[in-house]
Design a protein around this motif. Sequence first.
Motif, mmCIF file in Angstrom:
data_model
loop_
_atom_site.group_PDB
_atom_site.id
_atom_site.type_symbol
_atom_site.label_atom_id
_atom_site.label_comp_id
_atom_site.label_asym_id
_atom_site.label_seq_id
_atom_site.Cartn_x
_atom_site.Cartn_y
_atom_site.Cartn_z
ATOM 1 N N UNK A 1 -24.000 26.065 17.764
ATOM 2 C CA UNK A 1 -23.747 25.190 18.898
ATOM 3 C C UNK A 1 -22.435 25.560 19.588
ATOM 4 N N UNK A 2 -21.414 25.885 18.795
ATOM 5 C CA UNK A 2 -20.121 26.279 19.354
ATOM 6 C C UNK A 2 -20.241 27.594 20.116
ATOM 7 N N UNK A 3 -21.040 28.523 19.581
ATOM 8 C CA UNK A 3 -21.229 29.808 20.260
ATOM 9 C C UNK A 3 -21.938 29.622 21.597
ATOM 10 N N UNK A 4 -22.947 28.759 21.618
ATOM 11 C CA UNK A 4 -23.654 28.493 22.870
ATOM 12 C C UNK A 4 -22.725 27.862 23.901
ATOM 13 N N UNK A 5 -21.889 26.926 23.442
ATOM 14 C CA UNK A 5 -20.940 26.276 24.358
ATOM 15 C C UNK A 5 -19.957 27.296 24.917
ATOM 16 N N UNK A 6 -19.536 28.251 24.080
ATOM 17 C CA UNK A 6 -18.583 29.271 24.533
ATOM 18 C C UNK A 6 -19.211 30.171 25.601
ATOM 19 N N UNK A 7 -20.459 30.579 25.363
ATOM 20 C CA UNK A 7 -21.135 31.448 26.337
ATOM 21 C C UNK A 7 -21.391 30.699 27.639
ATOM 22 N N UNK A 8 -21.798 29.431 27.529
ATOM 23 C CA UNK A 8 -22.006 28.629 28.745
ATOM 24 C C UNK A 8 -20.709 28.525 29.548
ATOM 25 N N UNK A 9 -19.612 28.313 28.845
ATOM 26 C CA UNK A 9 -18.320 28.190 29.534
ATOM 27 C C UNK A 9 -17.937 29.490 30.224
ATOM 28 N N UNK A 10 -18.223 30.622 29.574
ATOM 29 C CA UNK A 10 -17.895 31.920 30.176
ATOM 30 C C UNK A 10 -18.668 32.144 31.474
ATOM 31 N N UNK A 11 -19.873 31.580 31.553
ATOM 32 C CA UNK A 11 -20.701 31.752 32.748
ATOM 33 C C UNK A 11 -20.379 30.701 33.811
ATOM 34 N N UNK A 12 -20.340 29.445 33.402
ATOM 35 C CA UNK A 12 -20.274 28.358 34.374
ATOM 36 C C UNK A 12 -18.867 28.052 34.890
ATOM 37 N N UNK A 13 -17.861 28.116 34.018
ATOM 38 C CA UNK A 13 -16.511 27.732 34.460
ATOM 39 C C UNK A 13 -16.015 28.615 35.604
ATOM 40 N N UNK A 14 -16.048 29.957 35.486
ATOM 41 C CA UNK A 14 -15.579 30.777 36.615
ATOM 42 C C UNK A 14 -16.381 30.554 37.894
ATOM 43 N N UNK A 15 -17.697 30.346 37.741
ATOM 44 C CA UNK A 15 -18.533 30.153 38.920
ATOM 45 C C UNK A 15 -18.203 28.835 39.617
ATOM 46 N N UNK A 16 -18.050 27.756 38.867
ATOM 47 C CA UNK A 16 -17.741 26.468 39.484
ATOM 48 C C UNK A 16 -16.357 26.503 40.122
ATOM 49 N N UNK A 17 -15.403 27.177 39.483
ATOM 50 C CA UNK A 17 -14.062 27.297 40.067
ATOM 51 C C UNK A 17 -14.113 28.072 41.385
ATOM 52 N N UNK A 18 -14.956 29.084 41.441
ATOM 53 C CA UNK A 18 -15.116 29.838 42.685
ATOM 54 C C UNK A 18 -15.755 28.974 43.758
ATOM 55 N N UNK A 19 -16.777 28.199 43.354
ATOM 56 C CA UNK A 19 -17.431 27.300 44.304
ATOM 57 C C UNK A 19 -16.470 26.221 44.786
ATOM 58 N N UNK A 20 -15.557 25.806 43.912
ATOM 59 C CA UNK A 20 -14.601 24.758 44.282
ATOM 60 C C UNK A 20 -13.724 25.186 45.448
ATOM 61 N N UNK A 21 -13.555 26.489 45.607
ATOM 62 C CA UNK A 21 -12.709 27.009 46.692
ATOM 63 C C UNK A 21 -13.484 27.216 47.983
ATOM 64 N N UNK A 22 -14.798 27.220 47.913
ATOM 65 C CA UNK A 22 -15.591 27.580 49.097
ATOM 66 C C UNK A 22 -16.547 26.497 49.582
ATOM 67 N N UNK A 23 -16.999 25.638 48.681
ATOM 68 C CA UNK A 23 -17.994 24.623 49.054
ATOM 69 C C UNK A 23 -17.286 23.405 49.637
#
Length: 285
Positions: free
Chosen positions: A154-176
């Motif tokens: 479960x921890x590994x899945x959370x880590x991989x999800x964070x690696x994918x989603x966190x940078x993308x949402x932060x990028x969207x936060x600057x443009x959307x």
Amino acid sequence: MRQGTKGFAGTGDTGTGQGGPAAGADGDARTGAGRVRAPARSGTRGREGDAVPGRDDAVRGEHTHSEPAAVLPRPRTPVQRSSVRGQVLAALRTALVTGDLRPGVVYSAPVLAERFGVSATPVREAMQQLALEGAVEVVPNRGFRVIERGDRELAELAEVRALIEVPMVLRLARTVPAERWAELRPLAEATIRAASSGCRATYAESDRAFHRAVLALAGNEQLVRIAEDLHRRAQWPLVGAAPGPLGRVGLVADAHQHTALLDALIAGAQDAVRSLLEEHFTGAV
């Protein structure tokens, strides 16, 4: 759960003497019974006597004499008018989240099929899909065993999800723009209502819908699919986990992070967005 299947009762025979799904889905829906076909329009005769396809035939895409003799081969699998397999797969996924399909237990396709009121084939196909997703494993001559998962996975899945989603949402936060984020408010509020119900399956679906809508703003279909697959796998319960009052509290806390995240995105508070995302994935439910 989708219409056409009944849920899992959590008790009853499963081929192993342990909890299994309740009776449910009917077989393939049949349509077109008694349909009367209108006669096809005939073509007109050409100058040399050859048949010339009529205009209506060409518009409908029907066979014309100008087509090559070779046609497409017969499909390897029959085309179905309604997907019983899809309904069974949805029901099995729900049973995984609720714990009605218990980790470590072997379930046979024929017994599950009897519960659903369908043939064993769509159940076996649905289970094979779950095997590809890592939810079950094939046990030769017996059926499918639900994978036993621990805290580490479960921890590994959370880590991989964070690696994918966190940078993308932060990028969207600057443009959307803020108004686009505000449009997601109903989805965030729906997760709170679902969490308050205490039903893990209902919350799991609304949780995925919110995250899917956020990532969809990036316009990257592949990213959305991969992220949702990881998210779905992270929602399967751990060995020995049983939803209860504490589980409901955790769901509600997780859901409220969605509305807090939207507030930060609308306000353009980048640091708050990062902090909320990291907390969300660290304590992913």
